[in-house]
Design an enzyme around this catalytic site. Structure first.
Site, PDB file in Angstrom:
ATOM      1  CG  HIS B  15      -0.607   0.552   2.416  1.00 58.43           C
ATOM      2  ND1 HIS B  15       0.374   0.242   3.230  1.00 58.43           N
ATOM      3  CD2 HIS B  15      -1.040   1.841   2.894  1.00 58.43           C
ATOM      4  CE1 HIS B  15       0.358   0.907   4.277  1.00 58.43           C
ATOM      5  NE2 HIS B  15      -0.504   1.966   4.164  1.00 58.43           N
ATOM      6  CB  ALA B  16       0.268   4.614   0.885  1.00 56.34           C
TER       7      ALA B  16
END
Lengths: 541, 89
Positions: B15-16
């Protein structure tokens, strides 16, 4: 007046006026087409994107300056969104279809948001919000509408919002923001992460319960309980204020005692350590000033899975705890499970009395492969810090001897493989069965230390299941019968030049600490939050 | 062309922050690098594409590189994934 229940996102208590933070929604006609040339629109989008790049860089720098580099990293992702080729292609496609520049940007970003929203993982769904925030910024830049922020509030207030994006909280008015309350969000949302970083209370996921609230309302927020009181009555106010005072007192105790050593008047130092369940508890233990770990319960590594943890997995977990504590000792307790737990891969037969059955070290000795893998992992990790091994639920001396034989064979294996380990690590046992306490003199010859597990010692002394409510009256850890066993254990340790500690609820109980110290205890291990108070009590003796 | 099957070891998956690092690392190489998960293939230059794979912890992805520095690129990405990049502690 009324109490609303949301999701507890960041601990703390605040009472104050409402500040409604609704960054003006851009009202956009998504169908708007125009006759502006494709080139001009693409140029406008590229200029707007460029200006958002600058904004994001500034926010990034601002957070870095405040020392929040972890939170700041989200803006690296923002910059990549701005440069993302998929988005650029989508914007260009919409522009060529005749959409206005703003509509094209909005549509392109929303397509990506939809993609992320459909993912099952909550972490990924949170990212959808970030993408929407970036798109919103580009649209605003195109339309010349600046983005609202929380940099300066007109009065001290609790911020009420639909949800916060990381950029919203990047620069928060520290003077005036008292806490956050949001309609959406979860424990992993940015509101939660940032509120924790700022040490402010936050309750998220309240839904539309506060939709009609206005800026004349007052709120009481209890971030640990996840509750919000709308227009608190004087009584509710008093309760909240008392809670806030208790929190402040706890905080004060913490700052005052966390780095102090618990030394008695006669110069003897008492080790005040933490009980932990794994690497995840280390940060908390250190924050509360633990002198080490008195009980690392390794069984969590073995639960909720389909096969036993590998040696490597165990080494990694133990090493990370040991590294974090450095020179402060960590007692790793070997596997303490039995037939009361569902561990499919161990195929434990059902027993009529699992608490009196094949559990803990008894199990380990019957499953030498399982036990040796754990001992090997502990030894391999031992070079990372100050390791102590502890065998649980020892009833007789022979069990210590058998466990030590296995440990010895593991040492030989490691020597043969030239794998380094701490050759001087201490090996001790838990005293939680009355027979061990009564025979402590003989046991003491075979150990480096005792750790008295008072929870089990109490229930085995009175032969009363401590989870059986009807037998509550028999759960008396301070009963003379138990204290007698504790004293015998401590005296046996000392007469053999060994030391003795306590792990169990008693170790952190304010009324018990003076008694235990008077009996000569050397170490107390408790849940982290109790450490500062325990140090205060010891230092006041 | 070189391909490798890798497992995502990060606590929170790609994720990010991990995805950002992944994309930044891929961008250092000249090769064209694509990543596939459950039948969906995206270019590693494309962060939204990488994020949209929804590659959570322990998911298995196939990384394919084509170009002069293809094996160096795969080595770098593999190191990144197996050492738990960009973890929140």
């Amino acid at each position: 007046m009324s109490t609303l229940k949301g999701i507890a996102a960041s601990a703390g208590i605040a009472i104050g006026r409402v500040y409604i933070y609704r960054p003006d929604d851009v009202i956009l006609d998504l169908e708007s087409h125009d006759s502006v040339s494709v080139e001009e629109k693409l140029k406008a989008i590229s200029l707007a994107t460029e200006s958002v790049h600058h904004q994001v860089k500034a926010l990034h720098a601002h957070m870095e300056e405040q020392g929040k580099s972890k939170e700041a990293e989200i803006f690296s992702a923002y910059e990549m969104f701005l440069d993302d080729p998929t988005l650029q292609e989508a914007m260009e496609r919409y522009v060529r279809e005749g959409y206005s520049a703003a509509a094209a940007v909005h549509r392109a970003y929303e397509d990506s948001v939809q993609l992320m929203d459909n993912l099952a993982d909550a972490y990924f769904r949170e990212r959808a919000k970030d993408i929407r925030d970036v798109g919103d910024r580009v649209v605003r830049a195109l339309l010349g509408m600046p983005k609202a922020d929380l940099r300066a509030l007109p009065y001290p207030a609790i911020v009420v919002a639909r949800d916060l994006a990381p950029a919203d909280t990047a620069s928060v008015d520290r003077e005036n923001v008292l806490g956050f309350v949001t309609e959406q969000g979860s424990t992993t949302s940015h509101t939660a992460i940032l509120a924790q970083a700022l040490g402010l209370p936050a309750v998220v996921g309240l839904g539309t319960a506060l939709a009609d609230v206005d800026e004349h309302a007052r709120l009481g927020v209890d971030g640990a309980a996840g509750t919000v009181v709308l227009d608190p009555t004087p009584e509710e106010r008093a309760t909240l204020e008392e809670g806030a005072r208790a929190l402040a007192a706890e905080q004060e105790l913490l700052t005052q005692y966390k780095d102090k050593e618990a030394v008695l008047g006669n110069g003897k130092r008492i080790e005040v350590s933490a009980d932990i369940g794994g690497p995840g508890d280390v940060a908390t233990a250190l924050r509360f000033g633990a002198d080490g770990v008195g009980l690392y319960r390794t069984e969590f590594l073995f639960l909720d899975r389909d096969s036993p943890p590998t040696e490597e997995e165990q080494v990694e977990a133990y090493r990370s705890v040991l590294t974090a504590f450095g020179s402060r000792p960590v007692i790793i307790r070997t596997l303490d499970i039995g037939g009361d737990k569902q561990i499919p891969y161990l195929h434990l037969p059902a027993e009529a009395n699992p608490f009196l059955g094949v559990r803990a070290t008894r199990l380990g000795l019957r499953r030498p492969t399982l036990f040796k893998t754990q001992l090997r992992a502990i030894l391999r990790a031992s070079t990372a810090g100050t390791t102590r091994i502890m065998y649980p639920m020892i009833a007789v001396a022979e069990e210590i001897e058998q466990a030590n034989l296995l440990l010895q064979s593991v040492r030989k294996e490691l020597d043969a493989e030239d794998i380094p380990y701490d050759h001087d690590l201490e090996v001790g046992v838990m005293v939680e069965i009355p027979s061990a306490a009564l025979d402590a003199e003989r046991l003491a010859d075979r150990v480096d230390f005792f750790s008295i597990g008072t929870n089990d010692l109490t229930q085995y002394t009175f032969a009363a299941d401590r989870t059986n409510r009807d037998l509550n009256y028999l759960y008396q850890p301070l009963h003379p019968a138990v204290l007698f066993l504790i004293r015998m254990t401590i005296e046996a340790a000392h007469s053999h030049g060994k030391w003795a500690g306590i792990c169990g609820e008693l170790a952190g109980a304010p009324q018990a600490i003076p008694v235990l110290i008077a009996m000569g205890i050397d170490q107390l291990s408790m849940s982290s939050a109790k450490i500062p108070r325990a140090k205060q009590i010891i230092l006041s003796l | 062309m070189t391909a490798r099957t890798l497992t995502v070891h990060n606590k929170t998956g790609l994720h990010a922050r991990p995805a950002t690092l992944f994309v930044q690392t891929a961008a250092r190489f000249k090769s064209k690098i694509e990543v596939t998960r459950e039948g969906r293939t995206v270019d590693t230059k494309n962060i939204l594409g990488v994020l949209s794979l929804g590659a959570g912890k322990n998911s298995v992805i196939e990384v394919e590189a084509e170009g002069a520095d293809e094996s160096a690129a795969l080595d770098a990405l593999e190191t990144l994934l197996t050492t738990g990049i960009g973890q929140e502690e």
